[in-house]
Design a protein around this motif. Structure first.
Motif, mmCIF file in Angstrom:
data_model
loop_
_atom_site.group_PDB
_atom_site.id
_atom_site.type_symbol
_atom_site.label_atom_id
_atom_site.label_comp_id
_atom_site.label_asym_id
_atom_site.label_seq_id
_atom_site.Cartn_x
_atom_site.Cartn_y
_atom_site.Cartn_z
ATOM 1 N N LEU A 8 27.266 26.616 46.762
ATOM 2 C CA LEU A 8 27.247 26.742 45.160
ATOM 3 C C LEU A 8 28.988 27.543 45.140
ATOM 4 C CD1 LEU A 8 24.009 29.963 45.363
ATOM 5 C CD2 LEU A 8 24.626 27.333 43.821
ATOM 6 N N ALA A 9 29.550 27.437 45.926
ATOM 7 C CA ALA A 9 30.915 28.100 45.577
ATOM 8 C C ALA A 9 32.006 26.235 45.759
ATOM 9 C CB ALA A 9 31.736 29.251 46.457
ATOM 10 N N SER A 10 31.170 25.217 47.034
ATOM 11 C CA SER A 10 32.918 24.404 47.175
ATOM 12 C C SER A 10 32.548 24.198 45.620
ATOM 13 C CB SER A 10 32.766 24.296 48.448
ATOM 14 O OG SER A 10 32.117 24.781 49.205
ATOM 15 N N PRO A 11 31.556 23.607 45.289
ATOM 16 C CA PRO A 11 31.369 22.822 43.445
ATOM 17 C C PRO A 11 31.918 23.074 42.506
ATOM 18 C CG PRO A 11 29.065 22.549 44.796
ATOM 19 C CD PRO A 11 30.061 24.156 45.100
ATOM 20 N N LEU A 12 31.805 24.903 42.549
ATOM 21 C CA LEU A 12 32.382 25.769 41.963
ATOM 22 C C LEU A 12 34.013 25.678 41.388
ATOM 23 C CD1 LEU A 12 30.366 29.048 41.014
ATOM 24 C CD2 LEU A 12 30.270 27.221 39.523
ATOM 25 N N THR A 13 34.416 26.108 42.848
ATOM 26 C CA THR A 13 36.260 25.628 43.170
ATOM 27 C C THR A 13 36.202 24.032 42.433
ATOM 28 O OG1 THR A 13 36.205 27.142 44.777
ATOM 29 C CG2 THR A 13 37.813 25.170 44.692
ATOM 30 N N ASP A 14 35.747 23.116 42.657
ATOM 31 C CA ASP A 14 35.843 21.476 42.348
ATOM 32 C C ASP A 14 35.772 21.325 40.690
ATOM 33 O OD1 ASP A 14 36.898 19.148 43.357
ATOM 34 O OD2 ASP A 14 34.531 18.778 43.078
ATOM 35 N N LEU A 15 34.954 22.265 40.492
ATOM 36 C CA LEU A 15 35.016 22.418 39.194
ATOM 37 C C LEU A 15 35.562 23.080 38.383
ATOM 38 C CD1 LEU A 15 31.140 22.997 38.248
ATOM 39 C CD2 LEU A 15 32.293 20.903 37.213
ATOM 40 N N ALA A 16 36.186 24.417 38.794
ATOM 41 C CA ALA A 16 37.944 24.503 38.240
ATOM 42 C C ALA A 16 38.995 24.094 37.763
ATOM 43 C CB ALA A 16 37.646 26.303 39.020
ATOM 44 N N GLU A 17 38.752 23.297 39.958
ATOM 45 C CA GLU A 17 40.081 22.467 39.703
ATOM 46 C C GLU A 17 39.708 20.892 38.283
ATOM 47 O OE1 GLU A 17 40.229 21.374 43.871
ATOM 48 O OE2 GLU A 17 40.413 22.565 44.428
ATOM 49 N N THR A 18 38.572 20.488 37.893
ATOM 50 C CA THR A 18 38.943 19.679 37.492
ATOM 51 C C THR A 18 39.265 20.204 35.993
ATOM 52 O OG1 THR A 18 36.814 18.647 38.368
ATOM 53 C CG2 THR A 18 36.720 17.806 35.768
ATOM 54 N N ALA A 19 38.803 21.511 35.448
ATOM 55 C CA ALA A 19 38.837 21.834 34.640
ATOM 56 C C ALA A 19 40.169 21.936 34.122
ATOM 57 C CB ALA A 19 38.290 23.075 34.171
ATOM 58 N N ARG A 49 25.033 19.360 35.679
ATOM 59 C CA ARG A 49 24.756 19.593 33.701
ATOM 60 C C ARG A 49 26.542 20.479 33.629
ATOM 61 N NH1 ARG A 49 24.730 17.976 29.082
ATOM 62 N NH2 ARG A 49 24.832 19.045 27.340
ATOM 63 N N VAL A 50 27.595 20.810 34.506
ATOM 64 C CA VAL A 50 28.525 21.313 33.732
ATOM 65 C C VAL A 50 29.172 19.972 34.062
ATOM 66 C CG1 VAL A 50 30.737 23.162 34.312
ATOM 67 C CG2 VAL A 50 28.386 23.840 34.173
ATOM 68 N N ALA A 51 29.582 19.561 35.401
ATOM 69 C CA ALA A 51 30.154 18.420 35.606
ATOM 70 C C ALA A 51 30.289 16.943 34.976
ATOM 71 C CB ALA A 51 29.706 17.971 36.773
ATOM 72 N N ASP A 52 28.479 16.943 34.176
ATOM 73 C CA ASP A 52 28.726 15.952 33.243
ATOM 74 C C ASP A 52 29.461 16.417 31.884
ATOM 75 O OD1 ASP A 52 26.752 14.861 34.262
ATOM 76 O OD2 ASP A 52 25.017 15.950 33.913
ATOM 77 N N VAL A 53 29.045 17.533 31.165
ATOM 78 C CA VAL A 53 30.059 17.876 30.291
ATOM 79 C C VAL A 53 31.511 18.194 30.718
ATOM 80 C CG1 VAL A 53 30.348 19.924 28.791
ATOM 81 C CG2 VAL A 53 27.815 20.049 29.389
ATOM 82 N N LEU A 54 31.872 18.227 31.212
ATOM 83 C CA LEU A 54 33.132 18.254 31.931
ATOM 84 C C LEU A 54 33.914 16.473 31.809
ATOM 85 C CD1 LEU A 54 34.446 20.828 34.729
ATOM 86 C CD2 LEU A 54 34.951 20.706 32.547
ATOM 87 N N ASP A 55 33.225 15.683 31.964
ATOM 88 C CA ASP A 55 33.446 14.078 33.130
ATOM 89 C C ASP A 55 33.109 13.481 31.123
ATOM 90 O OD1 ASP A 55 33.635 14.482 35.142
ATOM 91 O OD2 ASP A 55 31.749 13.550 35.761
ATOM 92 N N SER A 56 32.198 14.173 30.333
ATOM 93 C CA SER A 56 32.585 13.634 28.967
ATOM 94 C C SER A 56 33.557 14.526 28.231
ATOM 95 C CB SER A 56 31.061 14.327 28.401
ATOM 96 O OG SER A 56 29.751 14.106 28.906
ATOM 97 N N SER A 57 34.118 15.533 28.710
ATOM 98 C CA SER A 57 35.441 16.076 27.839
ATOM 99 C C SER A 57 36.571 14.988 28.544
ATOM 100 C CB SER A 57 35.131 17.161 27.710
ATOM 101 O OG SER A 57 34.112 17.983 27.202
#
Length: 423
Positions: free
Chosen positions: A151-162, A184-192
Motif C-alpha cells: 500500500l505504501a509503495s504505490p502511494l509513494t509512487d503516486l505522490a512522485e507522479t503528482a 483508479r487514482v493512477a488512471d486519473v493522474l494518467d488522464s490528467s
C-alpha cells in the motif's frame, strides 16, 4: 504509514491471541484436570473389581499381588474389613487428586495421584499454545510488512507522479498496482497528464504558428508604413494607408483564426466567396516582396470562380504557399485556377529546383524543412485547409506544384440548416 499499518495489524493480532489464548488456556486446564480425575476414578474402580474377584475365590489379597496392577506414580490404599490397610506405592506429598471406590465385599480402594503431573501436562499445553501464538505473531508481522509495502509503495509512487505533473513533466507513467482504489487514482493522474500534455502541446503549437503566421503580415505592414513615411503625396499616402488598414484587418483575422484553430482545429466558418478577390489581394500583398527579390508573381486559369471556405483561412494558405515559393523556389511564381468535378483547385508553382527527394510526402510535417526555416508553414496551411473541409496536397515535386482543393457547393448539412432558417 508503514509503521502505522504494522502496529495496527500487530495490535489486532495480539488482542485476538490474548482473548482466544486465555480462553483456550482455561478450557485446556479444566479439561486436563477433569481427565486426570476421571483416570484416577477409573483406576480405583478397576482395582476394586480386582480385589472383589480375589476375595470371591478366597485368594489372598496382598500388596505384592496388586502392585503390578497399579499405574506408576500413583498411591493406592486398600481397606479390608477386619484387616490392616494395604498400601501400594509412595504416598504423595502436597496437593493430590484422590478417588475412592467401594467393593462388593465391603472393601474400599483409594487411589491418589500427585497434582504435579497435571501441572506438568498443563505446562506442556501452555508451551504449545505459546509457540503457536508466537508463530501467529511472526506471520502477522510478515503479512503486515508485506501489506504495508504493497500500500505504501504505490502511494509513494503516486505522490512522485503528482510531483512530476506539478513540475511540468506531463508524461503518463501507466503503472498499476493491483489495488482498485489505487489504480483508479493512477488512471486519473494518467488522464490528467495526457490532458496537460495536450494543453502544453497546443500552447507551444499556437505560439509557433502565431510567430510564423504573423511574421509575413507584419513585415508587409511595416513596408506599407515605410512607404507612407517616405512620400509627401497625399494620394499615395491615402492609397498606402488604405492598403495598410486592409492588412491590419487581415492580421486580425489571422490572430482570430489561430485562436479558433487552437481550441478546435475542426471549427470552420465556411461561406461561399469569390476566389478572384482573395487571389488578387494576395498578389497585391506579395508583389513588393517579389519585386525586391527580382522575381515575378502572376495568375492564370479560369476566372469568376466561387468556392466554399473561409476567405481569411484560404488567404493564409495561399500566403504560406507564396512565401514558401519565395524562400525556397525560383523564377516566376504562378497561381493557376481550374475546376475538377465539384472542386476548385488553386495551383501554386514556381521555376525552382522543387522539393528535395528526401523530404517527399513529409513536407507537410511540422519541423520538416529543407532550408533551415521553421518548418511549420505548410503544416499550418494544411490544418487551415482541412478545417474548412478542403485539402492541401503536393501535386508535383520538381518543379514544385502545390494544390489547394476547395468545394464549390456548401455541405448538405448547411443547406438543410438554411432551409430550416427560411421556414
Amino acid at each position: 504509514m508503514r509503521r502505522r499499518l504494522i502496529q495496527s495489524t500487530l495490535a489486532v493480532v495480539l488482542v485476538v491471541i490474548a482473548v482466544f489464548g486465555v480462553s483456550l488456556v482455561l478450557v485446556e486446564t479444566r479439561t486436563i484436570t477433569e481427565s486426570a480425575r476421571e483416570r484416577v476414578e477409573s483406576e480405583a474402580v478397576r482395582l476394586a473389581s480386582i480385589v472383589d474377584s480375589r476375595l470371591l475365590v478366597e485368594e489372598k489379597v496382598t500388596a505384592e499381588v496388586l502392585r503390578g496392577q497399579v499405574t506408576e506414580d500413583r498411591y493406592v490404599v486398600v481397606r479390608l474389613p477386619g484387616r490392616a490397610p494395604i498400601e501400594i506405592g509412595d504416598k504423595p506429598e502436597g496437593d493430590v487428586i484422590s478417588a475412592s471406590a467401594p467393593g462388593e465385599e465391603g472393601e474400599t480402594v483409594t487411589v491418589q495421584e500427585p497434582r504435579s503431573s497435571v501441572t506438568r501436562e498443563v505446562g506442556r499445553t501452555l508451551l504449545i499454545i505459546g509457540l503457536v501464538a508466537l508463530l501467529a505473531v511472526i506471520a502477522a508481522v510478515l503479512l503486515a510488512v508485506r501489506q504495508a509495502n504493497r500500500l505504501a509503495s504505490p502511494l509513494t509512487d503516486l505522490a512522485e507522479t503528482a510531483e512530476r505533473l506539478g513540475s511540468g513533466d506531463p508524461r503518463p507513467r501507466h503503472r498499476r498496482y493491483g489495488v482498485p482504489e489505487l489504480d483508479r487514482v493512477a488512471d486519473v493522474l494518467d488522464s490528467s497528464a495526457e490532458r496537460i500534455g495536450r494543453m502544453l502541446t497546443a500552447e507551444r503549437r499556437l505560439a509557433a504558428d502565431a510567430s510564423h503566421q504573423l511574421r509575413t503580415p507584419l513585415t508587409a505592414l511595416s513596408m506599407r508604413l515605410e512607404e507612407i513615411t517616405l512620400t509627401d503625396d497625399p494620394e499615395t499616402v491615402k492609397e498606402e494607408a488604405t492598403i495598410a488598414l486592409a492588412q491590419v484587418e487581415r492580421l486580425t483575422d489571422v490572430v482570430q483564426r489561430l485562436l479558433t484553430n487552437s481550441r478546435d482545429p475542426q471549427t470552420g466558418s465556411a461561406v461561399t466567396f469569390d476566389l478572384d478577390e482573395v487571389i488578387q489581394q494576395q498578389l497585391a500583398e506579395w508583389r513588393p516582396a517579389y519585386r525586391s527579390a527580382g522575381r515575378a508573381i502572376v495568375t492564370s486559369g479560369k476566372r469568376h470562380l466561387r468556392a466554399v471556405g473561409t476567405p481569411g483561412a484560404v488567404a493564409q494558405v495561399l500566403a504560406a504557399l507564396i512565401e514558401n515559393s519565395l524562400m525556397h523556389g525560383g523564377g516566376t511564381v504562378a497561381l493557376r485556377t481550374r475546376v475538377t468535378g465539384n472542386q476548385v483547385v488553386i495551383e501554386v508553382t514556381d521555376e525552382g529546383p522543387g522539393v528535395p527527394t528526401d523530404l517527399g510526402a513529409r513536407i507537410f510535417e511540422r519541423a520538416i524543412s529543407g532550408h533551415n526555416s521553421t518548418g511549420i508553414g505548410l503544416a499550418v496551411a494544411r490544418d487551415l485547409a482541412e478545417a474548412d473541409g478542403g485539402r492541401l496536397e503536393m501535386l508535383q515535386a520538381k518543379p514544385a506544384v502545390f494544390g489547394l482543393f476547395l468545394s464549390r457547393t456548401p455541405p448538405q448539412k448547411s443547406r438543410d440548416d438554411n432551409r430550416q432558417t427560411v421556414r
